[in-house]
Design an enzyme around this catalytic site. Structure first.
Site, PDB file in Angstrom:
ATOM      1  CE1 TYR A  80       0.887  -0.094   4.374  1.00 21.33           C
ATOM      2  CE2 TYR A  80      -1.436  -0.479   4.821  1.00 21.33           C
ATOM      3  CZ  TYR A  80      -0.152  -0.335   5.272  1.00 21.33           C
ATOM      4  OH  TYR A  80       0.110  -0.430   6.610  1.00 21.33           O
ATOM      5  CD  GLU A  81       0.624   5.846   2.532  1.00 23.96           C
ATOM      6  OE1 GLU A  81       1.389   6.725   2.093  1.00 23.96           O
ATOM      7  OE2 GLU A  81       0.113   5.876   3.657  1.00 23.96           O
ATOM      8  N   GLY A  82       1.529   2.690  -2.668  1.00 27.21           N
ATOM      9  CA  GLY A  82       2.411   2.474  -3.808  1.00 27.21           C
ATOM     10  C   GLY A  82       3.233   1.224  -3.620  1.00 27.21           C
TER      11      GLY A  82
END
Length: 386
Positions: free
Chosen positions: A368-370
C-alpha cells in the site's frame, strides 16, 4: 544528491516521545493485539489510549488544537505502536495520510473546519485507489459533476480504503473534467460521514492488518458544497502525489516498527530455547541471522529518519527519499519477520507467539501507498531527472 550528515538529530523531546509511546504500546495496545487479529475487530483500546495521550494525530499543528509533532516525531509514534500492533499504528498513520492534502493545499477555512475535529478524535481517511486504478491513479473513474450552483455530485466507487467506516472524514479524489487531459482532470474533496449518497461497503477479508477495517467508499449522487474542494480544480492528482511523498515515510516507520517487534521476540526466544544442550543463541549460524536482521533493520530506521527530516524541511529530493525509505524498510520488514518465524521453528508458525501475525502484517507495507515496484520507478525518475 549531496550527502547530508546532519539530516536529523534525535532531540530530548524525540527520545521522551519514544519512551512514552513504548510504555503506552506495551501496557495498552500489545495486550489486545492477538485478540484484535483473531476477531478482525477495530483496536478500540488502542484508539482510546492514543487519543488520551495525544498520539492519535500528533502531526496536527497547535493552532488547530494538535500537539504539532514534527515528521520525525510522528514517525517515532507510528514505529513504536507498530512494534506492538501494526493495525493500531494505522490510526496515527492514516490520520496523517487523510489530512495531509488539507495541510499541503487546503484553504484556511478548510483547515479551520476539519483539523480541530481530527485533533479531538475524528478520524481522517484517504480515498484515492479504485479496483481498476491502483498504481495507475490517473485511470480513476469516480466522478464529481459540477452542478453549476455551487455544488458537486459524486458518483463512483473507491477501493481498499484503510479505516473506512470508522473514519468521520475522508479526502477523496474524483474526476471533475471527463474530457480533460488525463491526470490533470482530477480534483480533491472532503467527504463527511453522513453525507447523503455516501456509504461504505463490507469489510475486506485480509491476510494481515485485520484490526484495521478496509472497505469501499460508495458514492450514489452524493452532493456536497464546492467549498469542500481541496486546492484548485484539476490539482487533485498533483496534491495526492505530493501527499504520498510525505506519508510513504510513515509506512517506512511502520515497517521498522513491526521488524523491531519481531526481532525483539526472536531474541528473547533464542536466549531461552535449548537444543543439543545449549541455548539457540549460542549457535553461530543463528547468530549470523540475528546480526543480519539487526543490521538491515538499523539501516532501514536511519533511512526513514533521514527521509522524515527531509519531509519536515520540504526538500527537493523528498520524492526519492520518501520512496526509498518506504521501499527499503518494507522489504526489510518482510525479511526480518520471515526470518524471525524461522528462528522460532514450529513455535513461530502458530498463534501462541506473535511472529506469524507480524509476518502477515508486514506484507502489506510492500503494497500500500504504492507498491515497491512503483517506488523503484519513482526513485529512478528522480535520479534521471537530475
Amino acid at each position: 544528491m549531496n550527502p547530508d550528515f546532519d539530516s536529523y538529530r534525535l532531540s530530548d523531546d524525540h527520545r521522551a516521545i519514544r519512551e512514552a509511546v513504548r510504555d503506552l504500546a506495551r501496557d495498552k495496545i500489545a495486550p489486545y493485539a492477538a485478540e484484535v487479529d483473531e476477531q478482525a475487530r477495530y483496536p478500540q483500546e488502542a484508539h482510546d489510549a492514543l487519543l488520551a495521550s495525544e498520539f492519535f494525530a500528533p502531526h496536527v499543528a497547535e493552532e488547530y488544537g494538535g500537539v504539532g509533532a514534527d515528521a520525525l516525531a510522528t514517525c517515532i509514534v507510528i514505529e513504536e505502536v507498530a512494534r506492538a500492533d501494526v493495525s493500531a499504528s494505522l490510526i496515527p498513520a492514516v490520520n496523517k495520510l487523510g489530512s495531509m492534502p488539507l495541510i499541503l493545499a487546503g484553504s484556511d477555512d478548510l483547515k479551520q473546519r476539519y483539523l480541530p475535529p481530527l485533533a479531538q478524535g475524528t478520524m481522517f481517511a484517504y480515498g484515492l485507489s479504485e479496483r481498476e486504478a491502483g498504481s495507475d491513479t490517473a485511470g480513476m473513474t469516480c466522478q464529481a459533476r459540477d452542478n453549476g450552483d455551487g455544488t458537486f455530485t459524486l458518483n463512483g466507487v473507491k477501493a481498499w480504503i484503510t479505516n473506512a467506516g470508522v473514519a468521520g472524514l475522508y479526502t477523496v479524489m474524483a474526476v471533475t473534467d471527463p474530457d480533460g487531459r488525463r491526470g490533470a482532470n482530477v480534483s480533491a474533496f472532503v467527504i463527511e460521514d453522513g453525507d447523503e449518497g455516501f456509504s461504505v461497503g463490507e469489510k475486506e477479508r485480509k491476510l494481515g492488518i485485520k484490526g484495521s477495517p478496509t472497505r469501499e467508499l460508495l458514492f450514489d449522487n452524493c452532493t456536497i458544497p464546492e467549498d469542500r474542494m481541496v486546492g484548485t480544480r484539476g490539482e487533485g492528482l498533483k496534491i495526492a502525489l505530493r501527499t504520498l511523498d510525505h506519508t510513504r515515510i510513515t509506512i517506512g516507520a511502520q515497517a521498522v516498527g513491526v521488524a523491531q517487534g519481531a526481532l525483539d521476540h526472536a531474541l528473547a526466544y533464542v536466549k531461552e530455547r535449548k537444543q543439543f544442550g545449549k541455548a539457540l543463541a549460542e549457535f553461530q549460524g543463528l547468530q549470523f541471522m540475528l546480526a543480519d536482521m539487526a543490521m538491515e533493520l538499523e539501516a532501514a530506521r536511519q533511512l526513514v529518519y533521514v527521509a522524515a527530516a527531509k519531509s519536515e524541511r520540504q526538500e527537493r529530493d523528498l520524492a526519492f527519499y520518501g520512496a526509498a525509505a518506504k521501499c527499503f524498510a518494507s522489504d526489510v520488514a518482510m525479511k526480518v519477520t520471515t526470518d524471525a518465524v524461522q528462528l522460532l521453528g514450529g513455535a513461530g508458525y502458530v498463534r501462541d507467539f506473535p511472529l506469524e501475525r507480524m509476518m502477515r502484517d508486514a506484507k502489506i507495507t510492500q503494497i500500500y501507498e504504492g507498491t515497491n515496484q512503483i517506488q523503484r520507478i519513482v526513485m529512478a525518475r528522480s535520479l534521471l531527472s537530475r
